[in-house]
Design a protein around this motif. Sequence first.
Motif, PDB file in Angstrom:
ATOM      1  N   VAL A   1      -5.215   9.327  -0.088  1.00 43.60           N
ATOM      2  CA  VAL A   1      -5.181   8.716  -1.990  1.00 43.60           C
ATOM      3  C   VAL A   1      -4.825   7.283  -1.076  1.00 43.60           C
ATOM      4  CG1 VAL A   1      -5.966   7.422  -3.244  1.00 43.60           C
ATOM      5  CG2 VAL A   1      -6.967  10.006  -2.561  1.00 43.60           C
ATOM      6  N   VAL A   2      -4.752   5.988  -1.210  1.00 41.63           N
ATOM      7  CA  VAL A   2      -3.660   5.354  -0.786  1.00 41.63           C
ATOM      8  C   VAL A   2      -4.647   4.003  -1.557  1.00 41.63           C
ATOM      9  CG1 VAL A   2      -3.278   3.317   1.266  1.00 41.63           C
ATOM     10  CG2 VAL A   2      -3.503   5.562   1.802  1.00 41.63           C
ATOM     11  N   THR A   3      -3.164   3.354  -2.078  1.00 43.52           N
ATOM     12  CA  THR A   3      -3.604   2.254  -3.060  1.00 43.52           C
ATOM     13  C   THR A   3      -2.592   1.012  -3.712  1.00 43.52           C
ATOM     14  OG1 THR A   3      -4.158   4.115  -5.187  1.00 43.52           O
ATOM     15  CG2 THR A   3      -3.412   1.880  -5.317  1.00 43.52           C
TER      16      THR A   3
ATOM     17  N   GLN B   1      -0.716  -2.798  -4.525  1.00 45.82           N
ATOM     18  CA  GLN B   1      -0.877  -3.014  -5.782  1.00 45.82           C
ATOM     19  C   GLN B   1      -0.563  -4.641  -5.699  1.00 45.82           C
ATOM     20  OE1 GLN B   1       2.154  -0.525  -7.404  1.00 45.82           O
ATOM     21  NE2 GLN B   1       1.189  -0.131  -9.260  1.00 45.82           N
TER      22      GLN B   1
ATOM     23  N   TYR C   1       0.837  -1.334  -0.197  1.00 42.95           N
ATOM     24  CA  TYR C   1      -0.242   0.105  -0.058  1.00 42.95           C
ATOM     25  C   TYR C   1       1.260   1.417   0.138  1.00 42.95           C
ATOM     26  CZ  TYR C   1      -3.982  -2.604   0.922  1.00 42.95           C
ATOM     27  OH  TYR C   1      -5.801  -3.316   0.374  1.00 42.95           O
TER      28      TYR C   1
ATOM     29  N   THR D   1     -10.373  -3.177   1.070  1.00 46.65           N
ATOM     30  CA  THR D   1      -9.456  -3.077   2.087  1.00 46.65           C
ATOM     31  C   THR D   1      -9.813  -2.135   2.920  1.00 46.65           C
ATOM     32  OG1 THR D   1      -8.009  -2.252  -0.345  1.00 46.65           O
ATOM     33  CG2 THR D   1      -7.820  -0.967   1.827  1.00 46.65           C
TER      34      THR D   1
ATOM     35  N   THR E   1      -9.701   5.628  -0.389  1.00 47.81           N
ATOM     36  CA  THR E   1      -9.400   7.922   0.273  1.00 47.81           C
ATOM     37  C   THR E   1     -10.068   7.690   1.890  1.00 47.81           C
ATOM     38  OG1 THR E   1     -10.356   9.116  -1.848  1.00 47.81           O
ATOM     39  CG2 THR E   1     -10.656   9.957   0.314  1.00 47.81           C
TER      40      THR E   1
ATOM     41  N   SER F   1     -12.396  -2.472  -3.036  1.00 50.85           N
ATOM     42  CA  SER F   1     -11.049  -2.277  -4.212  1.00 50.85           C
ATOM     43  C   SER F   1      -9.833  -2.220  -3.746  1.00 50.85           C
ATOM     44  CB  SER F   1     -11.491  -0.324  -4.512  1.00 50.85           C
ATOM     45  OG  SER F   1     -10.179   0.002  -4.752  1.00 50.85           O
ATOM     46  N   ASN F   2      -8.921  -2.415  -4.678  1.00 46.39           N
ATOM     47  CA  ASN F   2      -7.551  -0.954  -3.728  1.00 46.39           C
ATOM     48  C   ASN F   2      -7.108  -0.115  -3.764  1.00 46.39           C
ATOM     49  OD1 ASN F   2      -7.755  -0.591  -6.090  1.00 46.39           O
ATOM     50  ND2 ASN F   2      -5.500  -1.226  -6.584  1.00 46.39           N
ATOM     51  N   THR F   3      -8.629   0.657  -3.767  1.00 44.17           N
ATOM     52  CA  THR F   3      -8.008   2.177  -3.336  1.00 44.17           C
ATOM     53  C   THR F   3      -8.963   2.574  -2.346  1.00 44.17           C
ATOM     54  OG1 THR F   3      -6.942   2.127  -5.363  1.00 44.17           O
ATOM     55  CG2 THR F   3      -7.703   3.959  -4.231  1.00 44.17           C
TER      56      THR F   3
ATOM     57  N   THR G   1      -0.633   7.829  -2.856  1.00 43.02           N
ATOM     58  CA  THR G   1      -0.317   8.195  -4.028  1.00 43.02           C
ATOM     59  C   THR G   1      -1.335   9.339  -4.798  1.00 43.02           C
ATOM     60  OG1 THR G   1      -2.966   6.683  -5.000  1.00 43.02           O
ATOM     61  CG2 THR G   1      -0.512   5.840  -4.701  1.00 43.02           C
ATOM     62  N   SER G   2      -1.594  10.497  -3.556  1.00 46.82           N
ATOM     63  CA  SER G   2      -1.905  11.627  -3.624  1.00 46.82           C
ATOM     64  C   SER G   2      -1.419  12.508  -3.124  1.00 46.82           C
ATOM     65  CB  SER G   2      -3.152  11.823  -2.979  1.00 46.82           C
ATOM     66  OG  SER G   2      -3.200  11.578  -1.325  1.00 46.82           O
TER      67      SER G   2
END
Length: 350
Positions: free
Chosen positions: A283-285, A287, A267, A305, A325, A321-323, A270-271
């Motif tokens: 925002v956390v994403t 992979q 994690y 998540t 906020t 989702s993998n994302t 990504t913001s």
Amino acid sequence: MAVKNYSAQGSITIKRLRTGDNLFISFDNNGIPLYQGVNTDTTPATVTPDWSQAANQPMLTPKVTSARNAMIELSQHEWDYNGVALVFNGAALTGGFTKDSTGKFAMNATTGALKIIDNLASAANYANDQLDYRCLATVDGVQYRLSKSADIFIQKVGATSYIGLITATTETLTASVENTTLKTDLKLAGNTVASWYTKWYKGNLDTPWTEKNGQNTITVGRADVNGTVLFIAEFYLSAADATSGADPVFRAGIRIMDATDDFQIVYAITSANKTVDTNKPVVVTGQVVNMRTNTVVNIDGTWKTYVMDKNTWQPTQTVNSNTVTVTTADTDTDAGQNDVEVTGNVTWTE
């Protein structure tokens, strides 16, 4: 061709080296929780446990492992306490430790181990503190900076103030360290209670680990950890309370990682905003990373998540989702302004 099922979990940042390796940093401990309670109704305030006594002093030892089992040399150990650098220029102690200028900490310059040797809680300090560690890791001649933080739980205690704690003999499992012991401790007004009943969960409160219920100390093996797993313990005063639907008196969580697993969720923020503030979400994403090849795996998976309140270990958000906020709605609660933890899992087939 047979269908292969995969899954991964994660909730930590994995440092990537220029060598193509991955390093994992955690703290081993001596079994004493980073917790103090302070009773401000007495004069002077009473602090429990007393960290000026050697038998009560907690110790953190940095541990860094490599996904490729490479040899790692750590140097330039540094510690901060509440954002202020500790200077270890005091008296030499046994075990290779040297006191810092405040007289409250001591460090082993060889291992980076930090010992707390005096009380931190006081009538003026009854909120959580933070330790920040930094070092230089050398792998195959390549140098890389690593860092990690640890919370010191400080609680203003009274006659009905419970706190539950979990300590692990190690937070990172490897090919040579296949098990860790999770030990719980329930305190009332700063003192350990005589008995309690523990209910366990793996990953989140939707996944009970019923076979461990009633065990206040458990063993977690590599088979129990898929990547990185959050283990949650609920503390009850009795088995009857646990089965009656009563609320736990406390809930605590700890992450355990298996550094040998092929896949991890990484994690990352990504913001543009890196910390949460009013009208400034983060925002956390996530992979999936193949730890053997150090490559991102493009999957068509089923994600979940969670944004976890670290006081209650209940999710403030759950998204498929993998994302996700994170906003002040997650961080600002009745307990004040708090950090949160993003964790999750994913399953996929090939």
